[in-house]
Design a protein around this motif. Structure first.
Motif, PDB file in Angstrom:
ATOM      1  N   TYR A   1      -4.142   4.532   5.987  1.00 24.79           N
ATOM      2  CA  TYR A   1      -3.927   4.509   4.532  1.00 24.79           C
ATOM      3  C   TYR A   1      -5.029   3.779   3.783  1.00 24.79           C
ATOM      4  CZ  TYR A   1      -1.944  -0.054   5.812  1.00 24.79           C
ATOM      5  OH  TYR A   1      -1.756  -1.305   6.320  1.00 24.79           O
ATOM      6  N   LEU A   2      -5.861   3.048   4.519  1.00 23.09           N
ATOM      7  CA  LEU A   2      -6.963   2.348   3.839  1.00 23.09           C
ATOM      8  C   LEU A   2      -8.126   3.286   3.511  1.00 23.09           C
ATOM      9  CD1 LEU A   2      -6.996  -1.094   5.719  1.00 23.09           C
ATOM     10  CD2 LEU A   2      -6.009  -0.527   3.479  1.00 23.09           C
ATOM     11  N   GLN A   3      -8.081   4.493   4.069  1.00 22.31           N
ATOM     12  CA  GLN A   3      -9.159   5.445   3.783  1.00 22.31           C
ATOM     13  C   GLN A   3      -9.191   5.784   2.285  1.00 22.31           C
ATOM     14  OE1 GLN A   3      -8.792   8.773   6.477  1.00 22.31           O
ATOM     15  NE2 GLN A   3      -8.772   7.437   8.297  1.00 22.31           N
ATOM     16  N   GLN A   4     -10.406   5.923   1.817  1.00 19.70           N
ATOM     17  CA  GLN A   4     -10.633   6.099   0.382  1.00 19.70           C
ATOM     18  C   GLN A   4      -9.797   7.226  -0.240  1.00 19.70           C
ATOM     19  OE1 GLN A   4     -12.198   4.040  -1.514  1.00 19.70           O
ATOM     20  NE2 GLN A   4     -11.812   5.301  -3.329  1.00 19.70           N
ATOM     21  N   GLN A   5      -9.731   8.377   0.450  1.00 18.06           N
ATOM     22  CA  GLN A   5      -9.093   9.552  -0.166  1.00 18.06           C
ATOM     23  C   GLN A   5      -7.609   9.365  -0.435  1.00 18.06           C
ATOM     24  OE1 GLN A   5     -10.026   9.487   3.096  1.00 18.06           O
ATOM     25  NE2 GLN A   5      -8.925  11.013   4.327  1.00 18.06           N
ATOM     26  N   TYR A   6      -7.002   8.375   0.184  1.00 22.40           N
ATOM     27  CA  TYR A   6      -5.565   8.193  -0.036  1.00 22.40           C
ATOM     28  C   TYR A   6      -5.246   7.251  -1.204  1.00 22.40           C
ATOM     29  CZ  TYR A   6      -5.439  10.411   4.541  1.00 22.40           C
ATOM     30  OH  TYR A   6      -5.608  11.296   5.583  1.00 22.40           O
ATOM     31  N   GLN A   7      -6.285   6.692  -1.775  1.00 18.06           N
ATOM     32  CA  GLN A   7      -6.076   5.697  -2.827  1.00 18.06           C
ATOM     33  C   GLN A   7      -6.020   6.327  -4.231  1.00 18.06           C
ATOM     34  OE1 GLN A   7      -6.048   2.307  -1.744  1.00 18.06           O
ATOM     35  NE2 GLN A   7      -6.438   2.928   0.362  1.00 18.06           N
ATOM     36  N   VAL A   8      -6.576   7.520  -4.342  1.00 17.31           N
ATOM     37  CA  VAL A   8      -6.708   8.133  -5.662  1.00 17.31           C
ATOM     38  C   VAL A   8      -5.359   8.648  -6.162  1.00 17.31           C
ATOM     39  CG1 VAL A   8      -7.976   9.834  -7.018  1.00 17.31           C
ATOM     40  CG2 VAL A   8      -8.999   8.884  -4.928  1.00 17.31           C
ATOM     41  N   LYS A   9      -4.921   8.096  -7.247  1.00 15.60           N
ATOM     42  CA  LYS A   9      -3.600   8.481  -7.752  1.00 15.60           C
ATOM     43  C   LYS A   9      -3.603   9.823  -8.467  1.00 15.60           C
ATOM     44  CE  LYS A   9      -1.164   4.265  -7.495  1.00 15.60           C
ATOM     45  NZ  LYS A   9      -0.031   3.481  -7.945  1.00 15.60           N
ATOM     46  N   ALA A  10      -2.586  10.592  -8.172  1.00 13.08           N
ATOM     47  CA  ALA A  10      -2.417  11.889  -8.833  1.00 13.08           C
ATOM     48  C   ALA A  10      -1.547  11.710 -10.076  1.00 13.08           C
ATOM     49  CB  ALA A  10      -1.767  12.867  -7.877  1.00 13.08           C
ATOM     50  N   ALA A  11      -1.482  12.744 -10.895  1.00 16.67           N
ATOM     51  CA  ALA A  11      -0.704  12.680 -12.147  1.00 16.67           C
ATOM     52  C   ALA A  11       0.770  12.373 -11.871  1.00 16.67           C
ATOM     53  CB  ALA A  11      -0.831  14.001 -12.902  1.00 16.67           C
ATOM     54  N   VAL A  12       1.334  13.102 -10.921  1.00 19.93           N
ATOM     55  CA  VAL A  12       2.717  12.867 -10.548  1.00 19.93           C
ATOM     56  C   VAL A  12       2.710  12.119  -9.243  1.00 19.93           C
ATOM     57  CG1 VAL A  12       4.916  13.938  -9.985  1.00 19.93           C
ATOM     58  CG2 VAL A  12       3.372  15.033 -11.603  1.00 19.93           C
ATOM     59  N   THR A  13       3.343  10.985  -9.219  1.00 22.69           N
ATOM     60  CA  THR A  13       3.360  10.220  -7.981  1.00 22.69           C
ATOM     61  C   THR A  13       4.798   9.989  -7.553  1.00 22.69           C
ATOM     62  OG1 THR A  13       3.254   8.197  -9.256  1.00 22.69           O
ATOM     63  CG2 THR A  13       1.176   9.099  -8.486  1.00 22.69           C
TER      64      THR A  13
ATOM     65  N   ASN B   1       0.817  -1.212   0.000  1.00 24.71           N
ATOM     66  CA  ASN B   1       0.000   0.000   0.000  1.00 24.71           C
ATOM     67  C   ASN B   1       0.856   1.270   0.000  1.00 24.71           C
ATOM     68  OD1 ASN B   1      -1.922  -2.071   1.861  1.00 24.71           O
ATOM     69  ND2 ASN B   1      -2.914  -0.921   0.215  1.00 24.71           N
ATOM     70  N   ALA B   2       2.024   1.137  -0.570  1.00 27.00           N
ATOM     71  CA  ALA B   2       2.995   2.248  -0.502  1.00 27.00           C
ATOM     72  C   ALA B   2       2.387   3.584  -0.930  1.00 27.00           C
ATOM     73  CB  ALA B   2       4.217   1.922  -1.350  1.00 27.00           C
ATOM     74  N   TYR B   3       1.645   3.570  -2.030  1.00 31.86           N
ATOM     75  CA  TYR B   3       1.101   4.834  -2.520  1.00 31.86           C
ATOM     76  C   TYR B   3       0.192   5.489  -1.482  1.00 31.86           C
ATOM     77  CZ  TYR B   3      -1.203   8.440  -5.123  1.00 31.86           C
ATOM     78  OH  TYR B   3      -1.697   9.667  -5.499  1.00 31.86           O
ATOM     79  N   ALA B   4      -0.739   4.706  -0.968  1.00 26.91           N
ATOM     80  CA  ALA B   4      -1.713   5.247  -0.008  1.00 26.91           C
ATOM     81  C   ALA B   4      -1.030   5.647   1.302  1.00 26.91           C
ATOM     82  CB  ALA B   4      -2.814   4.229   0.241  1.00 26.91           C
ATOM     83  N   ILE B   5      -0.029   4.918   1.705  1.00 30.84           N
ATOM     84  CA  ILE B   5       0.710   5.277   2.924  1.00 30.84           C
ATOM     85  C   ILE B   5       1.359   6.655   2.742  1.00 30.84           C
ATOM     86  CG2 ILE B   5       2.683   4.676   4.409  1.00 30.84           C
ATOM     87  CD1 ILE B   5       2.000   1.676   3.773  1.00 30.84           C
ATOM     88  N   CYS B   6       1.963   6.863   1.582  1.00 27.01           N
ATOM     89  CA  CYS B   6       2.567   8.168   1.295  1.00 27.01           C
ATOM     90  C   CYS B   6       1.527   9.277   1.406  1.00 27.01           C
ATOM     91  CB  CYS B   6       3.168   8.208  -0.108  1.00 27.01           C
ATOM     92  SG  CYS B   6       4.773   7.434  -0.189  1.00 27.01           S
ATOM     93  N   GLN B   7       0.380   9.057   0.794  1.00 25.35           N
ATOM     94  CA  GLN B   7      -0.655  10.085   0.817  1.00 25.35           C
ATOM     95  C   GLN B   7      -1.128  10.375   2.243  1.00 25.35           C
ATOM     96  OE1 GLN B   7      -1.313  11.822  -2.026  1.00 25.35           O
ATOM     97  NE2 GLN B   7       0.388  10.508  -2.614  1.00 25.35           N
ATOM     98  N   ALA B   8      -1.299   9.327   3.026  1.00 26.58           N
ATOM     99  CA  ALA B   8      -1.740   9.513   4.413  1.00 26.58           C
ATOM    100  C   ALA B   8      -0.673  10.260   5.212  1.00 26.58           C
ATOM    101  CB  ALA B   8      -2.048   8.157   5.036  1.00 26.58           C
TER     102      ALA B   8
ATOM    103  N   ASP C   1       8.160  10.372  -0.641  1.00 26.56           N
ATOM    104  CA  ASP C   1       7.515  10.191  -1.931  1.00 26.56           C
ATOM    105  C   ASP C   1       7.385   8.730  -2.288  1.00 26.56           C
ATOM    106  OD1 ASP C   1       9.996   9.616  -3.126  1.00 26.56           O
ATOM    107  OD2 ASP C   1      10.130  11.553  -4.137  1.00 26.56           O
ATOM    108  N   PHE C   2       6.565   8.518  -3.300  1.00 23.41           N
ATOM    109  CA  PHE C   2       6.235   7.173  -3.751  1.00 23.41           C
ATOM    110  C   PHE C   2       6.987   6.913  -5.039  1.00 23.41           C
ATOM    111  CE2 PHE C   2       3.453   4.881  -6.809  1.00 23.41           C
ATOM    112  CZ  PHE C   2       3.449   3.633  -6.189  1.00 23.41           C
ATOM    113  N   ARG C   3       7.562   5.740  -5.150  1.00 25.92           N
ATOM    114  CA  ARG C   3       8.170   5.349  -6.418  1.00 25.92           C
ATOM    115  C   ARG C   3       7.585   4.006  -6.824  1.00 25.92           C
ATOM    116  NH1 ARG C   3       8.452   9.603  -7.510  1.00 25.92           N
ATOM    117  NH2 ARG C   3      10.206  11.027  -7.760  1.00 25.92           N
ATOM    118  N   ALA C   4       6.969   3.997  -7.981  1.00 20.91           N
ATOM    119  CA  ALA C   4       6.259   2.808  -8.450  1.00 20.91           C
ATOM    120  C   ALA C   4       7.210   1.605  -8.469  1.00 20.91           C
ATOM    121  CB  ALA C   4       5.697   3.062  -9.847  1.00 20.91           C
ATOM    122  N   PRO C   5       6.729   0.409  -8.191  1.00 19.71           N
ATOM    123  CA  PRO C   5       5.323   0.115  -7.916  1.00 19.71           C
ATOM    124  C   PRO C   5       4.979   0.151  -6.430  1.00 19.71           C
ATOM    125  CG  PRO C   5       6.527  -1.931  -8.223  1.00 19.71           C
ATOM    126  CD  PRO C   5       7.533  -0.813  -8.353  1.00 19.71           C
ATOM    127  N   ASP C   6       5.953   0.033  -5.548  1.00 22.88           N
ATOM    128  CA  ASP C   6       5.579  -0.194  -4.144  1.00 22.88           C
ATOM    129  C   ASP C   6       6.573   0.386  -3.133  1.00 22.88           C
ATOM    130  OD1 ASP C   6       7.719  -1.807  -4.606  1.00 22.88           O
ATOM    131  OD2 ASP C   6       6.807  -3.672  -3.903  1.00 22.88           O
TER     132      ASP C   6
END
Lengths: 411, 411
Positions: free
Chosen positions: A399-411, A346-353, A362-367
């Motif tokens: 990080y499981l909250q919905q708002q943290y899952q939505v990917k932005a253009a630059v991640t 859940n790396a992306y959502a953790i970053c957002q949270a 920051d997040f670097r794909a994939p995880d």
């Protein structure tokens, strides 16, 4: 390790006052200086001066009056000591990608009978892409990318290889290559060596001359704090200046740009690597940012960088709630840059949270969650606060909250 | 022609209020907007916002929050209507020189069996230098520059020619090429046509689509007022987007930069022409500068430009003291850009003396005094004042004074 240990280290930190030279947002622990460095106060001041006074009032005369024409070299002279380069071997211009193109094509032309560029899987993509572009342009008989696993780099260094192109500190893992050893091994086979210093310059001591590096490129907007998309720099060892010829032969690299001759004649020395007219505003912002480094001992900076990553890691390991975060950076500090990277599904959502709670990685794909540690403006106590927030995000599974899952253009 | 005629024209000038959108120095008549445009107030405001708020406070999140990632396209969308380009064919990036390299190499690759790039003697040197760089890189069998006299352009358009590369408005004389005719003549022979709009964009109406141009490049810091060394722009007609492949294949031109794939895959459409990370500060300054143009009718702007050059020339011809200044720009306004150039053996010193007395032209080696006329911030009455000062400098031979003879680095 307690908060009190850390505040005590802050009190004793010889670099502590450097933080005052930056504008930093309130209530934010910024662990992404390896992606975009924070704003130096000197840059905020300089940009005003360059725009309102120099451009606005003095207009075209500023090219002479405020020596805009000298900026690519003047700014470079401030970078040179940070990367162990003696005078007149560094110039500020264009982007890393464009500078790679200049150096790679020029180096390939110097290596008659050799066509292979060895690089590393997991290198920053633009480095690999630029070689692929050259391959498509010149044909495989003149350029072929051999991108190998890290463990296979040394064995790939054969006498068919023209250039070894490596990034000194890996952007994902923070692993540091042994510049001296790899440069020597490659040069023993007649290979020219090109280092990408995107994640090294301003973060740790670099010794280009001492390692006998042939070429290097680096980034102005990460640890050098030169602003978003700041101009990049390029290093070419003086011994190559006479023999080399780069193909992006624009007027600023001409020996006499204002003679308006119709035949290109490269400027002597490092200036031949200039191409078009550089952004004065962007370069002045970087130039001002480098003032922060004038009294910096890079070995002292490195000491703090290591201590910061070590503190963060020690605190992390004290927290069972953080066990799910898998370290992919080296444990051995001698081969670890100024960053720590962890994987999590859940790396992306953790970053957002985390960002939402005042800690910016920051997040670097994939995880991958990547934490960068800038010794110039981070405090030891920030490590404690960051870990507290990380524990909250992980233990409460925010990080499981919905708002943290939505990917932005630059991640 | 009297001063009163000119002040009356100012009163009736529908563009008069545009001057208020610029910061202009006191007591200066700036006739060098064709070298560096004046500072738009919107740019001064925007740079503050981008540096202090976006970079300083919002840091890395600004790539999404303030849509930094969209700037190369957003800024381009403001340029497109000024150059007659329908949507999605223009992008802002790098310098003219670098963009020429992308387009020339890509165009040559599309033209199997053809290797000649026809250009013009007296073209801006960087255009010729970039072809020379490609020639050295690819070899003459893939690229040969044929730089011909203006009168010989049409006869040079044979079926061996791959690309016709011309600057729409000549930087020294201000002579305008017939874009429609030359594009058609070249395309009749299967030649791809690349226009350099450095001295056209923002100065006069350009109709790239209507002329069926293949490619174009242009400058952000002249008539577009984007600041010293502002990013350049690049146009590629949509019909070429699928077939073309440019070699400066950096990560920003990848179809999915943040996937960090190791194989380059160009973005669809015009975005494939991006290379490295662009300077956000420099681009935002240009983007703000373009707000001045939002309500501009380029035909109305052209009308004023012609009237300004005509007034200046008429006033000049009324003064016997100015007879020594030999016009090298066309007399026919239909083929003359927004500038007037004169030769004189003391051109350099005359420029210096003029600047010292509040009129700013520029010098172009070896003997040209170049006056640029920017309809957005010049008044008709300025023509009168400029001529008065020119008369003083010439009749009193002020230019013979020692201090005006010393050449500066940038001339």
């Amino acid at each position: 390790m307690q908060l009190s240990d850390l505040t005590q280290r802050d009190e004793q930190d010889p670099l502590a006052s450097k933080r005052m030279q930056f504008e930093l947002p309130q209530d934010t622990i910024y662990l992404d200086g390896n992606s975009l460095g924070a704003l130096p106060k000197a840059s905020a001041k300089r940009v005003q001066e360059v725009v309102s006074q120099q451009w606005g009032n003095d207009l075209i005369s500023s090219w002479n009056k405020h020596q805009w024409i000298e900026l690519p070299l003047e700014t470079a002279e401030k970078i040179a000591p940070l990367i162990g380069a003696a005078k007149d071997q560094v110039i500020v211009c264009d982007s890393i990608s464009v500078n790679l193109f200049k150096l790679l094509t020029a180096a390939l032309a110097m290596q008659t009978g050799r066509n292979i560029v060895v690089s590393e899987q997991g290198n920053f993509p633009t480095d690999l892409y630029m070689v692929q572009g050259i391959e498509a342009l010149l044909g495989e008989q003149r350029c072929t990318l051999n991108s190998v696993a890290t463990a296979d780099i040394e064995s790939a260094l054969t006498e068919e290889v023209a250039v070894l192109m490596l990034t000194h500190v890996n952007f994902k893992t923070g692993r540091i290559h042994d510049m001296q050893r790899l440069t020597r091994l490659a040069q023993d086979k007649g290979i020219l060596v090109l280092w990408d210093l995107a994640h090294s310059a301003g973060a740790l001591p670099v010794e280009l001359d001492k390692c006998n590096a042939d070429f290097a490129v680096g980034c102005g907007y990460k640890y050098l704090n030169g602003g978003p998309g700041a101009p990049a720099f390029l290093y070419a060892a003086s011994r190559h200046h006479d023999a080399i010829r780069q193909p992006l032969s624009g007027w600023m690299g001409h020996t006499s740009p204002f003679a308006f001759d119709e035949a290109y004649q490269p400027a002597p020395g490092i200036k031949q690597f200039l191409t078009g007219t550089p952004s004065v505003i962007a370069m002045a912002v970087l130039d001002a940012a480098l003032e922060v480094f004038t009294d910096i001992d890079m070995y002292q900076l490195r000491e703090k960088s290591v201590a910061l990553t070590d503190s963060f890691l020690t605190l992390k390991e004290q927290q069972a709630a953080l066990d799910e975060l898998q370290l992919i950076s080296p444990v051995d500090t001698s081969v670890r840059g100024s960053q720590l990277s962890f994987t999590h599904q859940n790396a992306y959502a953790i970053c957002q949270a985390l960002i939402d709670h005042g800690v910016v990685p920051d997040f670097r794909a994939p995880d991958i969650i990547r934490f960068g540690f800038t010794p110039l403006y981070l405090r030891y106590q920030d490590m404690h606060t960051a870990i507290e927030i990380l524990v909250k995000v992980m233990s409460e599974k925010l990080y499981l909250q919905q708002q943290y899952q939505v990917k932005a253009a630059v991640t």
